[in-house]
Design an enzyme around this catalytic site. Structure first.
Site, PDB file in Angstrom:
ATOM      1  N   TYR A 101       0.905  -1.141   0.055  1.00 55.22           N
ATOM      2  CA  TYR A 101      -0.013   0.001  -0.084  1.00 55.22           C
ATOM      3  C   TYR A 101       0.858   1.229  -0.106  1.00 55.22           C
ATOM      4  O   TYR A 101       1.615   1.210   0.832  1.00 55.22           O
ATOM      5  CB  TYR A 101      -0.867   0.076   1.403  1.00 55.22           C
ATOM      6  CG  TYR A 101      -1.767   1.479   1.410  1.00 55.22           C
ATOM      7  CD1 TYR A 101      -2.812   1.333   0.988  1.00 55.22           C
ATOM      8  CD2 TYR A 101      -0.901   2.397   1.942  1.00 55.22           C
ATOM      9  CE1 TYR A 101      -3.486   2.509   1.151  1.00 55.22           C
ATOM     10  CE2 TYR A 101      -1.842   3.673   2.179  1.00 55.22           C
ATOM     11  CZ  TYR A 101      -3.079   3.869   1.638  1.00 55.22           C
ATOM     12  OH  TYR A 101      -3.800   4.798   1.760  1.00 55.22           O
ATOM     13  N   GLU A 160      -3.429   7.672  -4.140  1.00 50.23           N
ATOM     14  CA  GLU A 160      -3.545   6.433  -3.379  1.00 50.23           C
ATOM     15  C   GLU A 160      -3.257   5.216  -4.144  1.00 50.23           C
ATOM     16  O   GLU A 160      -4.056   4.987  -5.065  1.00 50.23           O
ATOM     17  CB  GLU A 160      -4.766   6.387  -2.385  1.00 50.23           C
ATOM     18  CG  GLU A 160      -4.805   5.121  -1.262  1.00 50.23           C
ATOM     19  CD  GLU A 160      -5.995   4.965  -0.542  1.00 50.23           C
ATOM     20  OE1 GLU A 160      -6.940   4.835  -1.272  1.00 50.23           O
ATOM     21  OE2 GLU A 160      -5.877   4.924   0.544  1.00 50.23           O
TER      22      GLU A 160
END
Ligand code: GDP
Ligand code: MN
Length: 397
Positions: A118, A206
């Site tokens: 991530y 993101e």
């Protein structure tokens, strides 16, 4: 302004960030054509069909599926295009899918296992710095990781005047446990990602997951991008990426009229001049036991036309049970605003089916109250903030 995954990936690629390659399709035929081309360009055998909507968690809602041949590309895209996609991030009604990406399968087997990370870059308002947030736990909800295994989330704070240092980019790759080619690839990925974030005037990039492929390439499999609306004037190419189909229709209409309107869940519509006063008014409504249905700053000109437009926008929201008009008459005198309100009300009396409370304060406030009280319309007037709150309470009861 939020972007679709394919648009975010376009921006990333333009800054040299590795991405899972794909092509946009709006019909199953286009999807098959895209898949064929992609196989030619990348050699991929399998394809992933990914719904393009402004919401994450698409995989969970059935909006991301693997196709192992062209027949499956066709049937899966036929299934996804036009579907009503419900994910943990959409409303209960879901979102209509108008287009898909046909992407190369990047989870192919090889010397090592593919692994997911991530990575996001965002603005940390508390520290006034940009921040890279990253984790070894890719592909999962980051909120869940934060709750259950917070020690697996790392951050690098980046001073905007200094920029990302080489040391910080290396730190990310190191903390993610990478070595060799993958380590070098991640350093480059992070450096270019940060550059993309700054130079596109974004407030969020993101990437979940960032994938280390089985042959040690580092690529963005997903991209969630938010560009600062206030910077779009100097990013015309990105401004063109706006997809109004994904936005709240009332907000789109208000924007076209030049009204600063944000739709909220409550039952009291607000019409206010000035953002600060609008915030205070929303507090006032809460204190009176209501919930604001919207944020609305009508700006400096509160004439009849403007007031009428604002009433129309507010009334498009079916949850509105009362409207509170709270206007400070400084340069624009209260009596003129009051006349504007009375005129607007007369013009659309048949459409206004909720009580209206008007609070005007400032130059000629008393005259304004008289104008409203003598208008014969069903408009409650108030001069003090508290009185206005009490009136809201009264009409909601
Ligand atoms: P999200 O669910 O909206 O966050 O969409 P993502 O783009 O993150 O995709 C969801 C999941 O699909 C990823 O976490 C992967 O597990 C899977 N996925 C994405 N691309 C591929 C691919 O090329 N091959 C395979 N096998 N799975 C993929
Ligand atoms: Mn994702």
């Amino acid at each position: 302004m939020n972007l679709h995954e394919y648009q975010g990936k376009e921006i990333l690629a333009s800054f040299g960030v590795g991405v899972q390659r794909g092509k946009l399709a709006t019909s199953p035929e286009e999807a098959v054509e895209a898949a064929k081309q992609l196989t030619e360009e990348t050699g991929t055998g399998w394809h992933v069909i990914k719904a393009q909507v402004h919401a994450g968690g698409r995989g969970k809602g059935g909006g991301v599926k693997l196709a192992k041949n062209l027949k499956e590309v066709e049937s899966i895209s036929d299934q996804i295009i036009g579907m009503n996609l419900i994910t943990p991030q959409t409303s209960a009604e879901g979102k209509t899918v108008h287009q898909v990406i046909v992407a190369e399968d990047v989870y192919y087997p090889g010397d090592s296992e593919p692994s997911e990370f991530y990575v996001s870059v965002l603005l940390n308002r508390a520290s006034g710095k940009n921040m890279i947030m990253y984790s070894t736990e890719g592909g999962m909800d980051i909120e869940e990781v934060a709750e259950k295994t917070p020690h697996l989330i790392f951050t690098e704070e980046v001073d905007p005047s200094i920029g990302l240092t080489a040391f910080q980019a290396r730190n990310v790759a190191f903390n993610l446990g990478l070595t060799g080619t993958a380590y070098k690839g991640m350093v480059k990925f992070i450096s270019n990602l940060y550059k993309a974030y700054v130079e596109s005037d974004s407030s969020l990039f993101e990437i979940n997951p960032v994938l280390k492929t089985s042959d040690d390439k580092i690529i963005a499999v997903d991209a969630k991008v938010t560009i600062d609306d206030n910077a779009l004037y100097r990013r015309p190419n990105y401004a063109l990426m706006r997809d109004e189909r994904e936005e709240n229709p009332i907000e789109v209409e208000a924007k076209a009229l030049g009204l600063n309107y944000v739709d909220l869940d409550g039952n009291v519509g607000c019409m206010v001049n000035g953002a600060g006063l609008a915030m205070a008014t929303m507090d006032l409504i809460k204190m009176a036991g209501g919930e604001p249905a919207n944020f609305l700053d009508v700006g400096g000109t509160a004439d009849a036309k403007r007031v009428e437009e604002a009433f129309r926008i507010i009334l498009r929201d079916e949850n509105v049970k009362a409207i509170l008009v709270n206007i400070f008459g400084g340069i624009v005198r209260c009596d003129r605003v009051a006349n504007g309100i009375v005129e607007a009300y007369k013009n659309m009396a048949d459409q206004i089916n909720v009580p209206i409370i008007v609070r005007l304060q400032g130059t000629n406030a008393e005259i304004a109250k008289e104008i409203i009280d003598n208008s014969g319309l069903e408009v409650h007037s108030a001069v003090q903030f508290k009185e206005a709150a009490d009136k809201v309470k009264e009409v909601l009861a």
